[in-house]
Write an enzyme that holds these catalytic residues in place. Structure first.
Site, PDB file in Angstrom:
ATOM      1  CG  ASP A   1      -1.979   1.034   1.214  1.00 23.07           C
ATOM      2  OD1 ASP A   1      -2.063   1.776   0.208  1.00 23.07           O
ATOM      3  OD2 ASP A   1      -2.736   1.118   2.202  1.00 23.07           O
TER       4      ASP A   1
ATOM      5  CD  GLU B   1      -5.578  -0.587  -1.121  1.00 22.76           C
ATOM      6  OE1 GLU B   1      -5.424  -1.515  -0.302  1.00 22.76           O
ATOM      7  OE2 GLU B   1      -6.361   0.350  -0.925  1.00 22.76           O
TER       8      GLU B   1
HETATM    9 MG   LIG Z   1      -2.399   3.907   0.146  1.00 19.33          MG
END
Ligand SMILES: [Mg+2]
Length: 364
Positions: free
Chosen positions: A15, A110
């Protein structure tokens, strides 16, 4: 390896940290170290992403710009550059592809990676996750956080643990205890409505969910009850699916009585739009195309669509765009029995959504 059952999987969730805002700070030194909101500061604008400096003031994505400015008067708005984010996103996916073909993007910033069958003998999922983070930093100048675990749910929860620029591992031994301690509103897969329902049922943590029998969870949450039952035990068998591209988000409603008046049609459109926008929010998908579907009382069906240069940025924006498609179809001789709204042409080419209930908004 578990003695019974299939081998333990090696799942990584990567992420990017405050992705859009970090890109803007990278490309504009004047924004570094400052509270930055990507979005438009105008009256009906919303924050698309906030820098960590802005988050300290309580500014977060999906917040109306006006509210954001009230929380942080120093906030600097910078317009989104989706073409740039898309390009970087592809670069990052190129980095992932060096390590595994099993990549499931969730959004531009992500993705889940399944490394189970792609680890060299001297590598672990953790060492590969560190290599990926190092490559992202070296090649894009941006930081990413990583979660390493044995399923998607826990990998996703893990990546949020040490943000920004962190890596966290949840081993099979840790999994059940981790979920038991996790507040239910933080569960990925629990949107605001579900969180509220859980609160009313007295659920605070995963341990409360775990104490519930499956029929009880099914009764209250339908199909999602099965998911909660498993996840409360740290179990999530969902595979990482690279082909699971979601192309559109839509909703439609068939009316009990045919609609003839524009005013009524406008009213009926609002909850449909709200539902679609809610799904866009939860999946963080931003589409540029809006399609309106109408079915008349004689079952004739027509669609009207429009693709804009910028993605839909808020529920109000989606409503405006949908109304612009609806209004020219009135007055009508034939009653309308169904209205539907669909958003497509996403910024992200291949996000996924296999849970048909709410995804918690992610602030990573
Ligand atoms: Mg993020």
């Amino acid at each position: 390896m578990s003695p019974a059952g299939p081998p333990v999987r090696k799942i990584v969730h990567i992420d990017m940290d405050a992705f859009y805002a970090s890109v803007e700070q990278r490309d504009n030194p004047a924004l570094r170290g400052k509270p930055v909101a990507v979005g438009h500061g105008r009256a009906r604008g919303v924050v698309a992403a906030a820098s960590y400096e802005a988050r300290a003031f309580g500014v977060h994505s999906a917040l109306p710009s006006v509210t954001a400015l009230r929380k942080c008067p120093e906030l600097i708005f910078t317009p989104p550059r989706f073409d740039v984010y898309r390009r970087i996103s592809l670069e990052i996916r190129g980095i992932f592809a060096r390590f595994t073909p099993l990549i499931e993007p969730l959004a531009l910033d992500e993705a889940y990676l399944d490394l189970s069958d792609f680890l060299a003998p001297d590598e672990t999922a953790t060492s590969v996750a560190e290599k990926i983070r190092a490559a992202i930093r070296a090649e894009t100048g941006l930081t990413a956080s990583a979660g390493v675990s044995y399923n998607k749910f826990l990998a996703k929860m893990a990546s949020g643990q040490l943000k920004p620029d962190g890596l966290f591992v949840i081993t099979p031994k840790m999994g059940p205890a981790f979920v038991e301690a996790l507040p239910v509103h933080k569960f990925h897969g629990v949107g605001p409505a579900t969180a509220e329902k859980m609160r009313r049922l007295g659920f605070e943590t995963g341990a409360d969910l775990r104490a519930c029998a499956l029929p009880f969870l099914r009764e209250h949450f339908g199909k999602a009850g099965d998911f909660f039952f498993a996840i409360a035990r740290g179990i999530d068998e969902r595979p990482v699916r690279p082909d699971r591209a979601r192309k559109s988000i839509g909703a439609e409603i068939t009316f009990l009585e045919d609609v003839f008046a524009l005013d009524v049609a406008r009213e009926r459109l609002a909850p449909i739009v709200q539902k679609v926008w809610g799904a866009c929010e939860r999946t963080r998908l931003r589409g540029r195309a809006v399609t309106l579907k109408i079915k008349y009382q004689d079952f004739q069906q027509i669609t009207r669509g429009h693709t804009a240069p910028d993605p839909v940025e808020s529920g109000a924006d989606l409503l405006r765009r949908s109304l612009a498609l609806l209004e020219p179809l009135f007055p009508t001789q034939k009653g309308v029995r169904l209205l539907g709204v669909t958003v497509s042409a996403f910024d992200d080419a291949a996000p996924s959504g296999q849970l048909d209930f709410g995804f918690a908004a992610d602030e990573g």
